[in-house]
Design a protein around this motif. Structure first.
Motif, PDB file in Angstrom:
ATOM      1  N   ASN A  95       2.924   8.787   1.603  1.00  0.00           N
ATOM      2  CA  ASN A  95       1.941   7.707   1.733  1.00  0.00           C
ATOM      3  C   ASN A  95       2.164   6.901   3.015  1.00  0.00           C
ATOM      4  O   ASN A  95       1.207   6.471   3.655  1.00  0.00           O
ATOM      5  CB  ASN A  95       1.963   6.800   0.509  1.00  0.00           C
ATOM      6  N   LEU A  96       3.416   6.691   3.401  1.00  0.00           N
ATOM      7  CA  LEU A  96       3.720   6.015   4.671  1.00  0.00           C
ATOM      8  C   LEU A  96       3.181   6.833   5.840  1.00  0.00           C
ATOM      9  O   LEU A  96       2.590   6.294   6.772  1.00  0.00           O
ATOM     10  CB  LEU A  96       5.228   5.816   4.823  1.00  0.00           C
TER      11      LEU A  96
ATOM     12  N   GLN B  78       0.794  -1.229   0.000  1.00  0.00           N
ATOM     13  CA  GLN B  78       0.000   0.000   0.000  1.00  0.00           C
ATOM     14  C   GLN B  78       0.826   1.279   0.000  1.00  0.00           C
ATOM     15  O   GLN B  78       0.274   2.352  -0.175  1.00  0.00           O
ATOM     16  CB  GLN B  78      -0.941  -0.003   1.198  1.00  0.00           C
ATOM     17  N   VAL B  79       2.134   1.154   0.208  1.00  0.00           N
ATOM     18  CA  VAL B  79       2.980   2.347   0.232  1.00  0.00           C
ATOM     19  C   VAL B  79       4.053   2.279  -0.850  1.00  0.00           C
ATOM     20  O   VAL B  79       4.100   3.106  -1.749  1.00  0.00           O
ATOM     21  CB  VAL B  79       3.626   2.543   1.628  1.00  0.00           C
ATOM     22  N   PHE B  80       4.931   1.272  -0.791  1.00  0.00           N
ATOM     23  CA  PHE B  80       6.062   1.213  -1.712  1.00  0.00           C
ATOM     24  C   PHE B  80       5.631   0.960  -3.154  1.00  0.00           C
ATOM     25  O   PHE B  80       6.313   1.388  -4.078  1.00  0.00           O
ATOM     26  CB  PHE B  80       7.059   0.139  -1.292  1.00  0.00           C
ATOM     27  N   MET B  81       4.545   0.247  -3.350  1.00  0.00           N
ATOM     28  CA  MET B  81       4.133  -0.096  -4.708  1.00  0.00           C
ATOM     29  C   MET B  81       3.186   0.935  -5.328  1.00  0.00           C
ATOM     30  O   MET B  81       2.790   0.785  -6.483  1.00  0.00           O
ATOM     31  CB  MET B  81       3.476  -1.482  -4.717  1.00  0.00           C
ATOM     32  N   LYS B  82       2.833   1.965  -4.607  1.00  0.00           N
ATOM     33  CA  LYS B  82       1.940   3.005  -5.129  1.00  0.00           C
ATOM     34  C   LYS B  82       2.752   4.154  -5.715  1.00  0.00           C
ATOM     35  O   LYS B  82       3.755   4.571  -5.152  1.00  0.00           O
ATOM     36  CB  LYS B  82       1.024   3.548  -4.026  1.00  0.00           C
ATOM     37  N   THR B  83       2.305   4.657  -6.840  1.00  0.00           N
ATOM     38  CA  THR B  83       3.023   5.745  -7.494  1.00  0.00           C
ATOM     39  C   THR B  83       2.313   7.087  -7.375  1.00  0.00           C
ATOM     40  O   THR B  83       2.881   8.116  -7.738  1.00  0.00           O
ATOM     41  CB  THR B  83       3.219   5.433  -8.993  1.00  0.00           C
ATOM     42  N   GLU B  84       1.092   7.079  -6.866  1.00  0.00           N
ATOM     43  CA  GLU B  84       0.367   8.335  -6.720  1.00  0.00           C
ATOM     44  C   GLU B  84       0.130   8.626  -5.240  1.00  0.00           C
ATOM     45  O   GLU B  84       0.069   7.720  -4.419  1.00  0.00           O
ATOM     46  CB  GLU B  84      -0.962   8.313  -7.487  1.00  0.00           C
ATOM     47  N   LEU B  85      -0.008   9.895  -4.935  1.00  0.00           N
ATOM     48  CA  LEU B  85      -0.251  10.311  -3.557  1.00  0.00           C
ATOM     49  C   LEU B  85      -1.642   9.914  -3.100  1.00  0.00           C
ATOM     50  O   LEU B  85      -2.609  10.023  -3.868  1.00  0.00           O
ATOM     51  CB  LEU B  85      -0.100  11.828  -3.426  1.00  0.00           C
ATOM     52  N   ARG B  86      -1.746   9.478  -1.856  1.00  0.00           N
ATOM     53  CA  ARG B  86      -3.044   9.164  -1.265  1.00  0.00           C
ATOM     54  C   ARG B  86      -3.728  10.455  -0.859  1.00  0.00           C
ATOM     55  O   ARG B  86      -3.099  11.507  -0.747  1.00  0.00           O
ATOM     56  CB  ARG B  86      -2.852   8.272  -0.038  1.00  0.00           C
ATOM     57  N   GLU B  87      -5.020  10.363  -0.613  1.00  0.00           N
ATOM     58  CA  GLU B  87      -5.778  11.533  -0.168  1.00  0.00           C
ATOM     59  C   GLU B  87      -5.322  11.934   1.227  1.00  0.00           C
ATOM     60  O   GLU B  87      -5.052  11.087   2.063  1.00  0.00           O
ATOM     61  CB  GLU B  87      -7.280  11.208  -0.141  1.00  0.00           C
ATOM     62  N   GLY B  88      -5.254  13.224   1.471  1.00  0.00           N
ATOM     63  CA  GLY B  88      -4.873  13.721   2.783  1.00  0.00           C
ATOM     64  C   GLY B  88      -3.871  14.859   2.681  1.00  0.00           C
ATOM     65  O   GLY B  88      -3.569  15.364   1.600  1.00  0.00           O
ATOM     66  N   ASP B  89      -3.361  15.260   3.819  1.00  0.00           N
ATOM     67  CA  ASP B  89      -2.387  16.337   3.922  1.00  0.00           C
ATOM     68  C   ASP B  89      -1.125  15.980   3.135  1.00  0.00           C
ATOM     69  O   ASP B  89      -0.672  14.839   3.168  1.00  0.00           O
ATOM     70  CB  ASP B  89      -2.055  16.568   5.396  1.00  0.00           C
ATOM     71  N   ARG B  90      -0.561  16.957   2.428  1.00  0.00           N
ATOM     72  CA  ARG B  90       0.623  16.707   1.610  1.00  0.00           C
ATOM     73  C   ARG B  90       1.808  17.578   2.012  1.00  0.00           C
ATOM     74  O   ARG B  90       2.697  17.835   1.210  1.00  0.00           O
ATOM     75  CB  ARG B  90       0.280  16.923   0.147  1.00  0.00           C
ATOM     76  N   SER B  91       1.823  18.008   3.251  1.00  0.00           N
ATOM     77  CA  SER B  91       2.895  18.902   3.697  1.00  0.00           C
ATOM     78  C   SER B  91       4.244  18.194   3.750  1.00  0.00           C
ATOM     79  O   SER B  91       5.274  18.800   3.459  1.00  0.00           O
ATOM     80  CB  SER B  91       2.553  19.513   5.053  1.00  0.00           C
ATOM     81  N   LEU B  92       4.270  16.916   4.109  1.00  0.00           N
ATOM     82  CA  LEU B  92       5.533  16.174   4.122  1.00  0.00           C
ATOM     83  C   LEU B  92       6.084  16.058   2.705  1.00  0.00           C
ATOM     84  O   LEU B  92       7.273  16.266   2.481  1.00  0.00           O
ATOM     85  CB  LEU B  92       5.350  14.786   4.739  1.00  0.00           C
ATOM     86  N   TYR B  93       5.226  15.748   1.752  1.00  0.00           N
ATOM     87  CA  TYR B  93       5.641  15.651   0.351  1.00  0.00           C
ATOM     88  C   TYR B  93       6.283  16.958  -0.103  1.00  0.00           C
ATOM     89  O   TYR B  93       7.364  16.954  -0.698  1.00  0.00           O
ATOM     90  CB  TYR B  93       4.429  15.310  -0.526  1.00  0.00           C
ATOM     91  N   ALA B  94       5.641  18.086   0.211  1.00  0.00           N
ATOM     92  CA  ALA B  94       6.170  19.392  -0.190  1.00  0.00           C
ATOM     93  C   ALA B  94       7.516  19.670   0.475  1.00  0.00           C
ATOM     94  O   ALA B  94       8.453  20.153  -0.175  1.00  0.00           O
ATOM     95  CB  ALA B  94       5.167  20.488   0.164  1.00  0.00           C
ATOM     96  N   ALA B  95       7.647  19.330   1.753  1.00  0.00           N
ATOM     97  CA  ALA B  95       8.905  19.560   2.474  1.00  0.00           C
ATOM     98  C   ALA B  95      10.028  18.697   1.907  1.00  0.00           C
ATOM     99  O   ALA B  95      11.172  19.153   1.778  1.00  0.00           O
ATOM    100  CB  ALA B  95       8.715  19.280   3.961  1.00  0.00           C
ATOM    101  N   LEU B  96       9.719  17.457   1.562  1.00  0.00           N
ATOM    102  CA  LEU B  96      10.735  16.567   0.993  1.00  0.00           C
ATOM    103  C   LEU B  96      11.178  17.041  -0.386  1.00  0.00           C
ATOM    104  O   LEU B  96      12.373  17.042  -0.701  1.00  0.00           O
ATOM    105  CB  LEU B  96      10.208  15.135   0.916  1.00  0.00           C
ATOM    106  N   ARG B  97      10.232  17.440  -1.218  1.00  0.00           N
ATOM    107  CA  ARG B  97      10.578  17.923  -2.563  1.00  0.00           C
ATOM    108  C   ARG B  97      11.406  19.196  -2.473  1.00  0.00           C
ATOM    109  O   ARG B  97      12.326  19.403  -3.257  1.00  0.00           O
ATOM    110  CB  ARG B  97       9.307  18.166  -3.387  1.00  0.00           C
TER     111      ARG B  97
END
Length: 168
Positions: free
Chosen positions: A75-76, A42-61
């Motif tokens: 996603n994790l 459910q995490v490593f094999m998914k290529t799209e972001l799950r629904e929810g807050d995306r602040s971690l994604y933005a900080a990592l990018r």
């Protein structure tokens, strides 16, 4: 010239050995932990972001983490139900991310702080150099709970999970 060829051969042989050792965990086969199996599927094999807050994604990018790794960690974060994350700090965070520019000698301190806080520690680029690789191996071997190494980052979970180490 001869040295360069020998170096490339040795590097490729090490890479092949790593791939063969991890082949049994491909797509979750061979993972006997329901928790880790769910993370693989459910995490490593998914290529799209799950629904929810995306602040971690933005900080990592923003920190230069490639898109695939940023999606997986976001996603994790959602999958595990975490509420707070910290970059290079374990206090007041459910997920602590040790970025690639974190000095290797600081990683054991972060691991201990995350263990005390009950937070999950994510060490980015555990194979960046020999010193970092050896430090991450020691941390995973000494870690009292479940750890997952997927080449791009090392996850050290703290909590009630049994001591297991997975190389994906």
């Amino acid at each position: 010239m001869k040295l360069a060829v020998r170096y490339r051969f040795r590097r490729n042989a090490e890479r092949l050995r790593s791939h063969l050792a991890r082949a049994r965990f491909f797509r979750g086969h061979g993972v006997h932990s329901p928790f880790v199996y769910a993370i693989v599927r459910q995490v490593f094999m998914k290529t799209e972001l799950r629904e929810g807050d995306r602040s971690l994604y933005a900080a990592l990018r923003e920190r230069g983490v490639n898109e695939r790794r940023a999606v997986q960690l976001q996603n994790l974060f959602i999958h595990c139900g975490y509420n707070r994350f910290g970059m290079n700090r374990a206090t007041e965070a459910d997920l602590c991310i040790a970025t690639a520019d974190t000095p290797t000698d600081r990683l054991p301190q972060l691991a201990e702080a995350a263990r005390r806080e009950g937070a999950t520690l994510c060490i980015m680029e555990p194979y960046a150099d020999v010193e970092r690789r050896n430090c991450c191996r020691r941390l995973a071997a000494e870690h009292p709970s479940t750890s997952i190494d997927n080449r791009g980052y090392l996850l050290l979970f703290n909590g009630t999970l049994p001591k297991q180490h997975f190389k994906l």
